[in-house]
Design an enzyme around this catalytic site. Structure first.
Site, mmCIF file in Angstrom:
data_model
loop_
_atom_site.group_PDB
_atom_site.id
_atom_site.type_symbol
_atom_site.label_atom_id
_atom_site.label_comp_id
_atom_site.label_asym_id
_atom_site.label_seq_id
_atom_site.Cartn_x
_atom_site.Cartn_y
_atom_site.Cartn_z
ATOM 1 N N LYS A 192 0.880 -1.184 0.000
ATOM 2 C CA LYS A 192 0.000 0.000 0.000
ATOM 3 C C LYS A 192 0.906 1.220 0.000
ATOM 4 C CE LYS A 192 -1.930 2.953 2.116
ATOM 5 N NZ LYS A 192 -1.713 4.344 1.654
ATOM 6 N N GLU A 267 9.877 1.504 10.712
ATOM 7 C CA GLU A 267 10.936 2.499 10.458
ATOM 8 C C GLU A 267 10.279 3.859 10.490
ATOM 9 O OE1 GLU A 267 13.747 -0.262 7.598
ATOM 10 O OE2 GLU A 267 13.280 1.773 6.967
ATOM 11 N N CYS A 301 14.228 10.566 6.534
ATOM 12 C CA CYS A 301 14.170 10.139 7.935
ATOM 13 C C CYS A 301 15.515 10.293 8.634
ATOM 14 C CB CYS A 301 13.694 8.699 8.026
ATOM 15 S SG CYS A 301 14.746 7.561 7.125
ATOM 16 N N GLU A 400 9.806 16.634 14.520
ATOM 17 C CA GLU A 400 10.293 16.338 13.172
ATOM 18 C C GLU A 400 9.581 17.262 12.189
ATOM 19 O OE1 GLU A 400 9.126 12.674 11.171
ATOM 20 O OE2 GLU A 400 11.201 12.321 10.586
HETATM 21 P P1 NAD Z 1 2.567 8.421 7.373
HETATM 22 O O1 NAD Z 1 2.784 7.667 8.615
HETATM 23 O O2 NAD Z 1 1.571 9.509 7.359
HETATM 24 O O3 NAD Z 1 2.143 7.455 6.175
HETATM 25 C C1 NAD Z 1 2.931 6.350 5.797
HETATM 26 C C2 NAD Z 1 2.044 5.299 5.161
HETATM 27 O O4 NAD Z 1 1.148 4.792 6.145
HETATM 28 C C3 NAD Z 1 1.170 5.803 4.025
HETATM 29 O O5 NAD Z 1 1.113 4.826 3.010
HETATM 30 C C4 NAD Z 1 -0.190 5.962 4.688
HETATM 31 O O6 NAD Z 1 -1.257 5.845 3.790
HETATM 32 C C5 NAD Z 1 -0.170 4.800 5.650
HETATM 33 N N1 NAD Z 1 -1.084 4.917 6.799
HETATM 34 C C6 NAD Z 1 -1.539 6.027 7.411
HETATM 35 N N2 NAD Z 1 -2.361 5.692 8.447
HETATM 36 C C7 NAD Z 1 -2.412 4.348 8.485
HETATM 37 C C8 NAD Z 1 -3.078 3.407 9.319
HETATM 38 N N3 NAD Z 1 -3.848 3.787 10.336
HETATM 39 N N4 NAD Z 1 -2.889 2.086 9.089
HETATM 40 C C9 NAD Z 1 -2.096 1.665 8.080
HETATM 41 N N5 NAD Z 1 -1.452 2.518 7.239
HETATM 42 C C10 NAD Z 1 -1.594 3.841 7.449
HETATM 43 O O7 NAD Z 1 4.006 8.949 6.946
HETATM 44 P P2 NAD Z 1 4.372 9.923 5.737
HETATM 45 O O8 NAD Z 1 3.955 11.295 6.108
HETATM 46 O O9 NAD Z 1 3.887 9.302 4.473
HETATM 47 O O10 NAD Z 1 5.964 9.809 5.716
HETATM 48 C C11 NAD Z 1 6.814 10.641 6.447
HETATM 49 C C12 NAD Z 1 7.339 9.940 7.683
HETATM 50 O O11 NAD Z 1 8.024 8.734 7.317
HETATM 51 C C13 NAD Z 1 8.342 10.746 8.473
HETATM 52 O O12 NAD Z 1 8.049 10.685 9.830
HETATM 53 C C14 NAD Z 1 9.671 10.039 8.190
HETATM 54 O O13 NAD Z 1 10.667 10.205 9.165
HETATM 55 C C15 NAD Z 1 9.240 8.635 8.061
HETATM 56 N N6 NAD Z 1 10.227 7.844 7.332
HETATM 57 C C16 NAD Z 1 11.002 6.959 8.035
HETATM 58 C C17 NAD Z 1 11.995 6.236 7.385
HETATM 59 C C18 NAD Z 1 12.873 5.282 8.157
HETATM 60 O O14 NAD Z 1 13.524 4.470 7.529
HETATM 61 N N7 NAD Z 1 12.937 5.365 9.468
HETATM 62 C C19 NAD Z 1 12.192 6.400 6.025
HETATM 63 C C20 NAD Z 1 11.392 7.323 5.332
HETATM 64 C C21 NAD Z 1 10.407 8.029 6.004
#
Ligand code: NAD
Length: 506
Positions: A192, A267, A301, A400
């Site tokens: 997804k 992550e 991240c 963040e």
């Molecule tokens: P997000 O958590 O809003 O969304 C990530 C994914 O989760 C999307 O596909 C979203 O549709 C899905 N999602 C949202 N709510 C959900 C739920 N209740 N159940 C299942 N899936 C759900 O994150 P974002 O804004 O897309 O990405 C940015 C974040 O990602 C930042 O915090 C960043 O640090 C983190 N990130 C971490 C890493 C790492 O390796 N640690 C790498 C890249 C990004």
């Protein structure tokens, strides 16, 4: 890749044509599916806020279809030999390399990431496939643990169908980081992607299928996190969820998977310190500091979003830094000269801009930037921003921001640097710049982060563990750590037939 912005725009426009006519649906059991949901949402480009395409918002039936396909394909894929899986995954890597330009142009238009970084992203993605392909034949290997009267041996078996849920910042590369080891281990996948950047995930699943990944082994459901994502992570036939995203979403995913006792790998976010001591090679440190927060629009991240500088060199270092930040080239992501592109979405731009106000209210100085970037035409551009004289208690030092915004905090000595570095809810990465090797060893031991780089920017070697502690995540990717997640370990204990069995009731 062309060196001209106009040529890149023309190519990207032609490539995006295929997405314009009908809503982007799902990919299930080797086929494109429109899905049953009548709901669609717009996918908007950060370059001009125009709608690139519409996306089907997956519902219960769509998720169920994808999970059923992954469950049906699982036994045969698991039971293929590792060498067969290796061959297919190398073919995927070849196909990704062959389509690297297309992937980069689509990714830049969808995410706003600059081409200078995205042009290499497909190669990194291909490398993820090659690395895990080569380990597929030995993924099931175990150890023998004999005793005098028993032989114990272990083996690993793929855990089952898994959910892969990814964010929008560098979606193609991050998806392969999860999907390649899952497939190498023998798992099947339902992916997804993020609703703000769904396009390259469809390319990936098409590429995998054309390269020989059998129908049902990889499936894709588009949709919003709160529905398609939630349903997937709740589904009892999904044995594990590999998630990359925000910390608060990670915690929801743990809860959603709890009734089915799902294994989770998270992550999550970071507020990573880069610590510069007076004895460091300051030229190299300056390059790394600028790179690690202003590349990839700061939407990264492992970005070093907190700069801790020793007081003795603070003013001099910050002056040099300020002039570099002020010279960063903000522009169209398909312009090869661009260093900082537009932010992913208006909602995210508003969040980043709101922190400039927060900084001012908290008495933090905005030394460079602090506003929307002037740019001819529309687009979600923000000025690369340098915030100075912050206390580590300030919100801009704790939360963040996930944009091209660096917060500078002065420190006096090693003890204070460690204290500030660890005074955060996160624990993903830390960067230490010093010529004193004893100090580097001590700091690497004492800073609470999953990954520490000494005298280096983020530099990945695929066998090493990638992941964070505290609110930055649970679990590690990379090398065998990935297989530990995607596989179950079994122990088999066989008797030589010589030991005494306790006799009861005789
Ligand atoms: P997000 O958590 O809003 O969304 C990530 C994914 O989760 C999307 O596909 C979203 O549709 C899905 N999602 C949202 N709510 C959900 C739920 N209740 N159940 C299942 N899936 C759900 O994150 P974002 O804004 O897309 O990405 C940015 C974040 O990602 C930042 O915090 C960043 O640090 C983190 N990130 C971490 C890493 C790492 O390796 N640690 C790498 C890249 C990004």
């Amino acid at each position: 890749m062309s060196t001209s912005l106009e040529a890149n725009i023309a190519k990207a426009t032609a490539l995006l044509e295929r997405f314009r006519n009908q809503p982007l649906g799902h990919f299930v059991a080797g086929k494109h599916e429109r899905g049953s949901s009548s709901e669609v949402f717009d996918n908007v480009s950060p370059i001009d806020e125009r709608v690139i395409n519409r996306v089907v918002s997956g519902d219960e039936r769509d998720v169920q279809a994808a999970v059923s396909a992954a469950a049906a394909a699982f036994p045969a894929w698991r039971d293929r030999s590792g060498t067969e899986r290796r061959k297919i995954l190398h073919a995927v890597a070849d196909a990704i390399e062959a389509r690297r330009e297309e992937i980069a142009l689509i990714e830049c238009t969808d995410t706003g990431q600059a081409l200078r970084f995205m042009s290499g992203a497909a190669l990194r993605a291909a490398e993820n496939f090659r690395f895990f392909a080569d380990r597929a034949p030995s993924a099931a290997d175990g150890v023998s643990l004999p005793t005098a009267e028993h032989m114990n041996y272990t083996m690993r078996r793929a855990i089952g169908p898994v959910a892969v849920i990814t964010p929008w910042n560098t979606p193609f590369m991050l998806s392969t980081w999860k999907i390649a080891p899952a497939l190498a281990a023998g798992c099947t996948v339902v992916h997804k992607p993020a609703e703000w950047s769904p396009l390259s995930a469809m390319l990936l699943v098409e590429i995998m299928t054309e390269a020989g990944v059998p129908a049902g082994v990889v499936n894709l459901v588009n949709g919003v996190g709160e529905r398609a994502g939630r349903l997937l992570t709740e589904h009892p036939a999904i044995r594990a969820t590999a998630f990359i995203g925000e910390s608060r979403t990670g915690s929801l995913i743990v809860g959603q998977g709890a009734p089915s006792l799902k294994r989770v790998h998270l992550e999550l976010g970071g507020k990573n310190p880069v610590i510069v001591f007076e004895d460091a090679d300051l030229d190299r440190a300056l390059d790394a500091v600028v790179f690690m927060i202003y590349s990839l629009n700061g939407e990264r991240c492992t970005s070093s979003s907190r700069l801790l500088v020793q007081r003795s060199i603070h003013d001099q270092f910050v002056d040099r830094l300020a002039s570099r930040v002020a010279s960063l080239k903000v522009g169209h992501p398909l312009d090869p000269a661009t260093e900082v592109g537009p932010l992913i979405h208006r909602q995210h731009l508003d969040k980043v801009l709101s922190y400039f106000q927060v900084a001012r209210e908290e008495g933090v100085d905005v030394r460079v930037g602090g506003a929307r970037a002037e740019h001819p035409g529309p687009g979600l551009y923000v000025q690369p921003t340098l915030l100075v004289n912050a206390s580590n208690r300030a919100r801009v030092a704790r939360e963040e921001i996930f944009g091209p915004v660096l917060t500078v905090i002065p420190f006096s000595d090693e003890t204070e640097a460690i204290e500030i570095a660890n005074d955060t809810e996160y624990g993903l990465a830390a960067y230490i710049w010093t010529a004193n090797s004893g100090r580097a060893f001590r700091m690497a031991r004492d800073i609470d982060a999953g990954m520490i780089w000494v005298n280096s920017e983020n530099n990945r070697h695929l066998p090493t563990p990638f992941g964070g502690m505290k609110a930055s995540g649970i679990g590690r990717d990379g090398g065998d750590y990935s297989f530990e997640f995607y596989m179950e370990i079994k122990n088999v204990c066989m008797a030589y037939g010589t030991h005494r069995i306790p006799t009861l009731g005789r």
